[in-house]
Motif scaffolding. Structure first.
Motif, PDB file in Angstrom:
ATOM      1  N   ARG A 170       1.369   6.929  -6.752  1.00 49.11           N
ATOM      2  CA  ARG A 170       0.312   7.902  -7.056  1.00 49.11           C
ATOM      3  C   ARG A 170       0.840   9.334  -6.915  1.00 49.11           C
ATOM      4  NH1 ARG A 170      -3.440   4.560  -3.753  1.00 49.11           N
ATOM      5  NH2 ARG A 170      -4.788   3.361  -5.173  1.00 49.11           N
ATOM      6  N   GLN A 171       1.600   9.590  -5.850  1.00 42.75           N
ATOM      7  CA  GLN A 171       2.166  10.928  -5.671  1.00 42.75           C
ATOM      8  C   GLN A 171       3.151  11.270  -6.781  1.00 42.75           C
ATOM      9  OE1 GLN A 171       3.385  12.280  -1.687  1.00 42.75           O
ATOM     10  NE2 GLN A 171       2.691  10.278  -0.902  1.00 42.75           N
TER      11      GLN A 171
ATOM     12  N   GLN B 204       0.827  -1.204   0.000  1.00 40.60           N
ATOM     13  CA  GLN B 204       0.000   0.000   0.000  1.00 40.60           C
ATOM     14  C   GLN B 204       0.864   1.258   0.000  1.00 40.60           C
ATOM     15  OE1 GLN B 204      -3.421  -0.057  -0.349  1.00 40.60           O
ATOM     16  NE2 GLN B 204      -3.003   2.105  -0.776  1.00 40.60           N
TER      17      GLN B 204
ATOM     18  N   ASP C 207       0.845   4.226  -2.800  1.00 39.44           N
ATOM     19  CA  ASP C 207       0.673   5.639  -2.466  1.00 39.44           C
ATOM     20  C   ASP C 207       1.831   6.474  -3.017  1.00 39.44           C
ATOM     21  OD1 ASP C 207      -1.642   4.984  -1.143  1.00 39.44           O
ATOM     22  OD2 ASP C 207      -0.691   4.869   0.841  1.00 39.44           O
TER      23      ASP C 207
ATOM     24  N   ASP D 114      -5.249   0.586  -9.754  1.00 39.85           N
ATOM     25  CA  ASP D 114      -6.117   1.034  -8.668  1.00 39.85           C
ATOM     26  C   ASP D 114      -7.198   0.022  -8.328  1.00 39.85           C
ATOM     27  OD1 ASP D 114      -4.800   3.443  -8.326  1.00 39.85           O
ATOM     28  OD2 ASP D 114      -5.955   4.434  -9.905  1.00 39.85           O
TER      29      ASP D 114
ATOM     30  N   GLY E  34      -2.838  -3.022  -2.762  1.00 37.54           N
ATOM     31  CA  GLY E  34      -1.758  -2.154  -3.197  1.00 37.54           C
ATOM     32  C   GLY E  34      -0.895  -2.761  -4.284  1.00 37.54           C
TER      33      GLY E  34
END
Length: 606
Positions: free
Chosen positions: A278-279, A271, A275, A419, A424
């Motif tokens: 994504r950033q 996960q 994350d 997604d 994740g």
């Protein structure tokens, strides 16, 4: 069907062969338990389970061995061409030394002593060439790691040692003996009275019709034939490399920056990894010049796709389910835009394709043709072979993407939305793709800085342009084309030097004949036409022999070709033009020299 999992290595007993090891492994595999559902889906349930075995040496060098054997044959052909050329020049030199050899024979030198003298001269010449060759090899050996592709096997094992030097010495002596045989054979046939009474010129009208002249012509014909074979091979490999470079890969490699984002399992949870990606994607889109940003678990030409099996319902009258095998990738919504892939039907992933939306899949055209049976977009497929997840809807079909640079046919591919994968991102090294409007490397420092701002534990590896990766993937075909082109150019130069030498010697020997022709009314252009015609005649004979030989020999190149056949008409049409132009150039200087001979001076010369 052959069941093959991950490759494994074993050390065999000295008396066991590879075939025996494969047979024993196959027997054990067939005696084992039935395959699981995933194995059945991937490899099929019909037929026996087979295990193949190869030696470690074959595994490491199997891909390059055919090319090495081809180039070994090409180097041997070039070596024989060079030896033949020196033999021709030595034969001409021995012909001009007939009076010297006759005087030595008259003073008591036997045939053996004359032969020994000529062989020693040839041997010294061969050794001198060997020394120069070894020095060049030492220089090239230092540059070898930069000349060969990074994935070329066992480059570090290539050394210049005593065995190499001994081989070079033997080859040099052998070459000296080979191009010294013809002068020795000619020296045995020296007639003392004729040799002592004749001058240094050929009698009028003899031209190249003597046995020595015919022999030298035969040598030139063989050189042109060898050059023809090498030129055909070089053109085929060059056209194959051009076809590979310009092939439609299904994506656009220009202005594309890629990097492997290293987030190992011991540091990042799935996960946390998701994350971070994504950033990184979100903030990369805001960089100047970036038009698309996305990521994937693998990229084209990586040969690391995950394989998955689907068990599809029966179709038609057959009661058996369909075992579908496919490569699987997990991608972000911006992946297809960044890679420059066109949608053949349907749509690409968007930010709305999350775990709360209906499960979706994107497949390629090959998968749609093989397994969707004309349904296309809207078809329902199981997400995994074990059936523990609901069926997913095919929302898009993309154009086929070539899996590598070697020209393999596209294979079935399925793309999952990152997604929508629960838990994740499980892949520790996802690949970042950024499409820019200008030079992709210009944003490389900004990407590194951005990555460190998100998490200092993230490392970027293999940061390069897609064009650079493509060039690296094509390094072997490019190397093969360049090497054979270099060898063919050397063979062409040697053949041209041979034609030049034969005609120059022939003009010097026929000065009196050419003078008589000029005195009887032959114009300079007639003399030029006569001299050039002799050279072109030799070249045409060599071309015919060479093209016929190439038609048979180049079939061994078929495993190295892509997008062009071994019988490519264009290659066989270009080679005659190149060789004929080279022949005319080689003939021009001797022809002009012959046209400028003064008739009176030539007939008075003794």
């Amino acid at each position: 069907n052959a069941l093959s999992g991950d490759a494994s290595t074993s050390v065999m007993r000295p008396a066991v062969t590879v075939d025996q090891a494969a047979a024993e492994a196959t027997a054990r595999a067939q005696a084992g338990p039935p395959p699981a559902m995933v194995d059945t889906a991937v490899f099929g349930s019909r037929g026996q389970r087979l295990v193949s075995a190869v030696s470690l040496m074959d595994f490491l060098t199997g891909e390059v061995r055919p090319a090495i054997l081809v180039f070994l044959a090409a180097v041997g052909l070039l070596f024989l061409t060079a030896v033949a050329n020196i033999s021709s020049l030595q034969l001409a030199r021995s012909t001009s030394r007939r009076r010297e050899l006759a005087i030595r024979a008259a003073l008591g030198a036997g045939t053996g002593r004359l032969a020994r003298q000529l062989l020693i001269e040839s041997g010294l010449l061969g050794l001198a060439g060997g020394v120069v060759g070894v020095l060049l090899a030492i220089v090239l050996h230092g540059a070898l790691p930069t000349l060969l592709p990074a994935d070329f096997p066992r480059v570090t094992d290539v050394v210049i040692n005593l065995r190499t030097l001994a081989f070079a010495g033997v080859v040099s002596l052998l070459a000296g003996g080979l191009f010294g045989l013809l002068p020795v054979w000619h020296a045995r046939r020296v007639h003392l009275v004729e040799a002592l009474s004749e001058d240094s010129q050929a009698p009028v009208g003899l031209s190249l019709r003597t046995s020595v002249g015919r022999l030298r012509m035969g040598i030139i014909v063989g050189q042109v034939a060898a050059a023809s074979v090498l030129l055909v091979g070089a053109l085929l490999l060059g056209r194959s490399f051009s076809a590979l470079w310009n092939a439609d890969r299904g994506y656009e490699p220009a202005n594309l920056l890629i990097a492997r984002v290293v987030m190992p399992d011991r540091t990042f949870t799935p996960q946390a990894r998701m994350d971070a990606m994504r950033q990184l994607i979100s903030r990369s889109r805001g960089l100047p010049g970036v038009s698309h940003a996305g990521f994937s678990t693998t990229i084209p030409m990586s040969n690391s796709d995950q394989l998955m099996g689907f068990v599809l319902p029966p179709k038609g009258a057959s009661p058996d389910p369909i075992n579908a095998q496919t490569a699987v990738r997990t991608v972000s919504p911006g992946y297809f835009g960044a890679l420059g892939v066109e949608m053949a039907a349907g749509r690409a992933y968007t930010d709305a394709d999350t775990t709360t939306a209906a499960p979706a899949l994107i497949v390629n055209e090959t998968f749609a043709r093989a397994y969707l049976d004309g349904q296309g977009v809207g078809a329902s497929l199981p997400l995994a072979a074990d059936g523990d997840r609901p069926a997913s809807e095919v929302i898009g079909i993309i154009r086929d993407i070539q899996p590598s640079t070697r020209g393999e046919a596209p294979r079935p591919e399925v793309y999952y939305a990152a997604d929508q994968v629960p838990g994740g991102l499980r892949f520790p090294e996802p690949v970042l793709l950024l499409r820019t409007n200008d030079d992709p490397l210009a944003i490389a420092p900004a990407i590194r800085q951005l990555t460190q701002q998100i998490d200092s534990r993230i490392a970027l590896d293999s940061l390069m342009t897609m064009e650079g990766r493509l060039a690296a993937g094509l390094s072997r075909p490019r190397l093969y084309a360049v090497l054979l082109s270099a060898l063919s150019v050397l063979a062409l130069i040697i053949a041209g030097v041979g034609v030049f030498g034969v005609l120059s010697y022939n003009v010097a020997q026929r000065r009196r004949e050419i003078g008589v022709r000029s005195a009887l009314g032959a114009r300079p252009r007639d003399i030029v036409r006569l001299t050039v015609g002799q050279g072109v005649l030799m070249a045409v004979a060599g071309l015919v022999l060479g093209l016929l030989s190439a038609f048979w020999v180049v079939r061994y190149l078929e495993g190295l070709l892509w997008g062009v056949t071994a019988r490519d008409p264009l290659s066989y049409a270009v080679v005659p033009m190149v060789l004929l132009v080279a022949t005319v150039v080689a003939c021009w200087v001797p022809a002009r020299r012959a046209a400028r001979i003064d008739p009176l001076a030539a007939m008075r010369q003794r």
